[in-house]
Scaffold this motif. Structure first.
Motif, PDB file in Angstrom:
ATOM      1  N   LEU A  79       0.909  -1.765  -0.052  1.00 43.56           N
ATOM      2  CA  LEU A  79      -0.210   0.006   0.153  1.00 43.56           C
ATOM      3  C   LEU A  79       1.290   1.583  -0.160  1.00 43.56           C
ATOM      4  O   LEU A  79       2.034   1.160   0.710  1.00 43.56           O
ATOM      5  N   PRO A  80       0.220   2.087  -0.627  1.00 48.69           N
ATOM      6  CA  PRO A  80       1.471   4.063  -0.653  1.00 48.69           C
ATOM      7  C   PRO A  80       1.084   4.230   0.978  1.00 48.69           C
ATOM      8  O   PRO A  80       0.847   3.856   1.943  1.00 48.69           O
ATOM      9  N   ASP A  81       2.521   4.533   1.219  1.00 45.09           N
ATOM     10  CA  ASP A  81       3.189   4.557   2.294  1.00 45.09           C
ATOM     11  C   ASP A  81       2.259   5.458   3.655  1.00 45.09           C
ATOM     12  O   ASP A  81       1.717   5.347   4.105  1.00 45.09           O
ATOM     13  N   TYR A 134      -2.572  -6.660  -3.917  1.00 43.89           N
ATOM     14  CA  TYR A 134      -2.074  -5.970  -2.482  1.00 43.89           C
ATOM     15  C   TYR A 134      -2.193  -7.383  -1.020  1.00 43.89           C
ATOM     16  O   TYR A 134      -4.056  -8.089  -1.256  1.00 43.89           O
ATOM     17  N   PRO A 135      -1.577  -8.057  -0.631  1.00 41.78           N
ATOM     18  CA  PRO A 135      -2.294  -8.415   0.797  1.00 41.78           C
ATOM     19  C   PRO A 135      -3.347  -7.844   1.167  1.00 41.78           C
ATOM     20  O   PRO A 135      -3.483  -7.521   2.030  1.00 41.78           O
ATOM     21  N   LEU A 136      -4.508  -9.014   1.573  1.00 38.31           N
ATOM     22  CA  LEU A 136      -5.757  -9.061   2.352  1.00 38.31           C
ATOM     23  C   LEU A 136      -5.761  -8.656   3.335  1.00 38.31           C
ATOM     24  O   LEU A 136      -6.003  -7.274   4.405  1.00 38.31           O
ATOM     25  N   GLY A 188      -7.929  -2.832   7.904  1.00 34.47           N
ATOM     26  CA  GLY A 188      -6.848  -1.634   9.561  1.00 34.47           C
ATOM     27  C   GLY A 188      -6.714  -0.394   8.259  1.00 34.47           C
ATOM     28  O   GLY A 188      -6.539   0.498   9.207  1.00 34.47           O
ATOM     29  N   ARG A 189      -6.470  -0.831   7.130  1.00 29.28           N
ATOM     30  CA  ARG A 189      -6.126   0.340   6.283  1.00 29.28           C
ATOM     31  C   ARG A 189      -6.432   1.470   5.354  1.00 29.28           C
ATOM     32  O   ARG A 189      -6.568   2.059   5.016  1.00 29.28           O
ATOM     33  N   LEU A 190      -7.089   0.306   4.501  1.00 26.92           N
ATOM     34  CA  LEU A 190      -8.376   0.160   3.770  1.00 26.92           C
ATOM     35  C   LEU A 190     -10.440   0.484   4.282  1.00 26.92           C
ATOM     36  O   LEU A 190     -10.188  -1.162   4.937  1.00 26.92           O
ATOM     37  N   THR A 191     -10.813   1.472   3.763  1.00 25.32           N
ATOM     38  CA  THR A 191     -12.663   0.854   4.158  1.00 25.32           C
ATOM     39  C   THR A 191     -12.813  -0.036   3.519  1.00 25.32           C
ATOM     40  O   THR A 191     -12.971  -0.540   2.452  1.00 25.32           O
ATOM     41  N   PHE A 192     -14.038  -0.313   3.885  1.00 21.30           N
ATOM     42  CA  PHE A 192     -15.199  -0.937   3.446  1.00 21.30           C
ATOM     43  C   PHE A 192     -15.286  -0.692   1.469  1.00 21.30           C
ATOM     44  O   PHE A 192     -14.897  -1.990   0.570  1.00 21.30           O
ATOM     45  N   GLY A 193     -15.608   0.195   1.935  1.00 19.38           N
ATOM     46  CA  GLY A 193     -15.943   1.488   0.969  1.00 19.38           C
ATOM     47  C   GLY A 193     -14.907   1.826  -0.692  1.00 19.38           C
ATOM     48  O   GLY A 193     -14.909   0.774  -1.623  1.00 19.38           O
ATOM     49  N   SER A 228      -7.776   7.706  -4.806  1.00 17.32           N
ATOM     50  CA  SER A 228      -7.910   8.990  -3.946  1.00 17.32           C
ATOM     51  C   SER A 228      -8.183   8.905  -2.849  1.00 17.32           C
ATOM     52  O   SER A 228      -9.719   8.200  -2.981  1.00 17.32           O
ATOM     53  N   PRO A 229      -8.234  10.042  -1.876  1.00  9.87           N
ATOM     54  CA  PRO A 229      -9.252  10.210  -1.040  1.00  9.87           C
ATOM     55  C   PRO A 229     -10.391  10.735  -1.354  1.00  9.87           C
ATOM     56  O   PRO A 229     -11.404  10.378  -0.942  1.00  9.87           O
ATOM     57  N   GLY A 230     -10.332  11.669  -2.023  1.00 13.12           N
ATOM     58  CA  GLY A 230     -10.845  12.164  -2.750  1.00 13.12           C
ATOM     59  C   GLY A 230     -12.455  11.583  -3.548  1.00 13.12           C
ATOM     60  O   GLY A 230     -13.296  11.522  -3.007  1.00 13.12           O
TER      61      GLY A 230
END
Lengths: 278, 278, 278, 278
Positions: free
Chosen positions: A273-275, B38-40, B45-50, B63-65
């Motif tokens: 993942l990105p930093d 990406y390893p699941l 804990g790092r990306l949300t479900f969405g 991207s965040p937006g």
């Protein structure tokens, strides 16, 4: 001729049927949508989809810790490749030219007794152990008792074992998060005790907690009842089913014979993942 | 007797069928699950479900937006009360004693031409307008042209109108977020031009952009193609279908006759999100 | 809070909605069930299931000849082995431990554009040819015209071709029965003309009428409209889907990986019907 | 990257998995389709659809008497008007514009515990009584014992009672046919004994055998096991579900709110079958 009323069979309850029935989920008024009391447009941009799912099913906005676990639970189940039978049901439906929603429905129907059903049975299994603890047994003794009951009944230990993984990375991560977020409690303690007991069994191979078991324990510790945990499982895998069916529709020719063994992964290589997301 | 091969009908493509087929979604190896590379367990804990849904369907971390808009789109459709036909299909299935997954499948099957289908047709409608703009028309003239085509064909303008809301609060919120997050672009500009043209029609009642239209425009501007937008719609409503079916199972008696008009909301009264979530 | 009314979107027709809606299929009164006017208990033992299906869908008791063809149409599609994608969707659902009805539902969802959909498109194709005949063309010329349209559009001829059979025994039998029962008429004449034209195409391999094409032609000649023919297809294959899913449940172990190529038939060897049934 | 193998969880049986799996239903060879050993084109026109269903599920051509009962069982369940929840699930799916197969799937999913499930539980209930008879009890005493067990457990007697009919005309007809065709045996004798015992209960209202109970008893007497009886129930109602969904599609406007109480029958008035069919 008269109009029909009711469809038959099974006597209705003795009391007079009420004309009004009730829902506590979402109130619709002109230009206003309240989910569990909150305006839906106010929730948009303020709660994530995962938090909103918790709110809808449980009735309250989750605490930050529980919200994070909710996201992690939903993410952990999002997809497991092309070979689960539910995914193959969706792909076989897709190859007939059926629309995406029909493929998703066919996939969801495969979340049966042997697929996802372990969450509910593992919650009951852990609760049986915790009942013994409340009566004075140690966690270790309680775990030994409930494991022996499984062995005597000739049943697999619910929430343990995986045909493919000897150590389920999703389960390990979920337990780590529960520890860090300080929601680890009795159910996780019980499943760890069961893991030790099961690992010492004389059949010679380690039997790891699987993701069903980890979700069962975490849901138990954050107060999510079994049927809601079951709903979370269905919700979490729908994106995977939809993505697999969509890929079948766009990459493969119609009416093909799908052999689950004969597939290769040709997507992105392993990456980090990105930093800023770590 | 011989074993069967293929199921018949419709000649396969002329080229020799490959024995290997491919998937680019999720790679499963022993003790390792890579989703889009990406390893699941690293995603948990790092990306949300969405965000994970976006990653799974689109192939990259948003991207965040775009991630925020993704969450808002998913939340906007999560539930619309007890009366949509898809929800009633799920509740009628639930009252027979069917398991939750069967109720969800029955509900998903109702995401048909008249329910959710507007997202895809509105995207095509807006693209037709943008094609005219690329050829030199102003947004206003392009909007007039495509609205007139609908009127001549006797069709409703896709993405506009709601039997219940005269101003859809979800659509307004989504446009506001797109503006704040600076992703507003040609599709939103086009749907606003259509709104002005449609509002000036002589049939005397304002026809608001509905949530299908808003999602169509935002998806267009963030590069989500129509069939993925359709997948998002299915994914987003599954929690609502599951919650409604669960409520039917726990609050109502089996085999009841469900009259959609005869229900009352008895949940939480209107409330505000906690300060820290605003 | 108020109760919701209506579910939204798409303006209702301008006229005031009627409170009463109507059905012409089955009238239920206490201790009396009338299907299309006939007491259901009087139908039992007097009409077969196939004749009753015709009565329910078409509104009248079939003549003996049409009744026989109805049975033959329903029988012709009853099962086609373990490899059609719809059957595999049902088997993949069965292997998860899902109940029979969920397996049947998953199978039915696979009756899509490429599987069974040919009946409806072949009926439209034949009608286009008959339109030319009504305007004065010979059957041969009409067939040539509609076949050329397919070739120009790059489409397969609907109702022709089978990946497995070069001569479909079911189609041949259905045409023979139509001839013997003297219901053969314009649609069958047209499909035979198409068969001659298609057989003379320079691509070097005979393209037989398949069972979809035969059913389309026979349904056209006995006055069954396309959507009812589509309903017959769904009804006819449900026993096969149910039998295959049942066999999966009782003969195979759960959660297996189903490779459609790797199966063997181990049932009864070829045999003849008892003399009295011939 | 490697290709995935298996989908995980639940250890496979200890024995080496066979590469070949087996089916005994239908053998497909080029230009030949054998169902249970009989060429399908030879079955067409010689066995009815109902007899073919029996052959497919049970493996042999039924005797004339059993064939007649099979038709009657299938006809008895073919439709029960617009108000069963499974039918309403199909109609609510139809009103969204979903295709017929999706409506049928949604309807089939409603054949749940409370709808059709009584056939299987009634067969087990009758078998429990017959077990007592085999041990020396009279039918009357056995019936009293198994009815008392239901009452003590607070459960309804399976196969008895109807919310709408006080005397189910389908059940009466089925028993009459079994008597005339001389297949009446122990299961029917047992359900009649239960009817007498239940009718003498002091709760003051007659509780009739319903059609589930009648089918359970007849299936028991002609040797059809419970899960096949369950398959027959699904198969028998599919025409009704399809007809109701088709009527919804052609007679009603899309996205309507379906109130099951507000419908009127406007079909054919009561009539008799033509003389030659009586």
């Amino acid at each position: 001729m008269t109009k029909a009323r009711g469809n038959g069979k099974k006597p209705a309850p003795a009391k007079a049927p009420e004309t009004q029935w009730r829902t506590a989920l979402t109130c619709i008024e002109p230009n206003k949508i309240l989910m569990r009391g909150y305006p839906l447009d106010e929730i948009m941009g303020r709660l994530t989809f995962g938090e909103s799912i918790y709110l809808l099913l449980m009735g309250e906005v989750p605490s930050p810790g529980i919200g994070s676990l909710m996201e992690a639970i939903l993410v952990s189940f999002i997809d497991h490749g092309a070979t689960p039978p539910s995914t193959l049901a969706a792909r076989n439906t897709a190859t007939t030219g059926a629309p995406l929603r029909a493929c998703v429905a066919a996939g969801v129907l495969g979340f049966g007794r042997y697929h996802g059903g372990d969450i509910e049975s593992c919650m009951q299994f852990l609760d049986a152990g915790l009942e013994l603890v409340r009566k004075g047994a140690s966690y270790k003794d309680a775990a030994t008792t409930i494991v022996e009951r499984c062995i005597e009944a000739g049943e697999a230990i619910p929430g343990f074992g995986h045909r493919f993984h000897t150590r389920d990375p999703r389960a390990a991560r979920l337990f780590q998060m529960a520890l860090e977020l300080e929601v680890e409690a009795h159910h996780i303690q019980m499943i760890r005790a069961v893991e030790l007991v099961a690992g010492a069994l004389p059949d010679g191979h380690a039997v790891p907690v699987n993701i069903d078991g980890a979700i069962a324990a975490v849901c138990g510790d954050i107060g999510i009842p079994p049927e809601i945990a079951n709903a979370l499982f269905i919700i979490s895998r729908v994106p995977g089913i939809a993505a697999q069916a969509h890929e079948e529709r766009v990459r493969e020719h119609p009416m093909r014979s799908i052999d689950p063994k004969e597939h290769t992964y040709d997507g992105a290589g392993q990456r980090r993942l990105p930093d800023k997301r770590r």
